[in-house]
Scaffold this motif. Sequence first.
Motif: not given
Length: 173
Positions: A52-75
């Motif tokens: 998310i936004d160029g940072k590795f988060i984990g393996n799917s399925p995954v839940d995380l809290k992100v800023n709701r004010q800006v767009p995010h790129s999920v790869v």
Amino acid sequence: MSIRFRLCGLLYPLRSPAIWLLLVSISLGGCGVGSKQKLQVQTEPVGAFVDIDGKFIGNSPVDLKVNRQVPHSVVVRKVGFLSERVMVYPSLQEGGEPKVVFGPLRESGYYRNLEPNPVVVEMVYEGLANYGETLTQEEAESLVVRIQREREEGQLSDGDAAIALSQVQDRMQ
């Protein structure tokens, strides 16, 4: 005889619940209350790498809290499947603009939701990238042999191979 303290007279306005509510909301508004939202990422097949936004988060399925004010790129990416990119954008909550908007809550993104949420990605077997929407019998047989070879060599797990085979079958004429 009664003793009056001057300080009590000054604090009298603070007895009102409305004043306390206003003070709490102003103090919390700057802290970003409501600016984070849980984002869920689910993939088929499971176990894909999620950035998310160029940072590795984990393996799917995954839940995380992100800023709701800006767009995010999920790869999402997984060996043997094509990588997918999904943009998640902030939008107004259901029902449109609220009737009463409180400044600090608007600034913290309280009235926005991220969409799409959950992010659901059905990954495509990479062997299908060179073919159109439909496969001939020969193309399908070639892909089945390739999938079996990749499974035997450990490039695809049994579950991933089953998903790839079902995708090949779905594209047969």
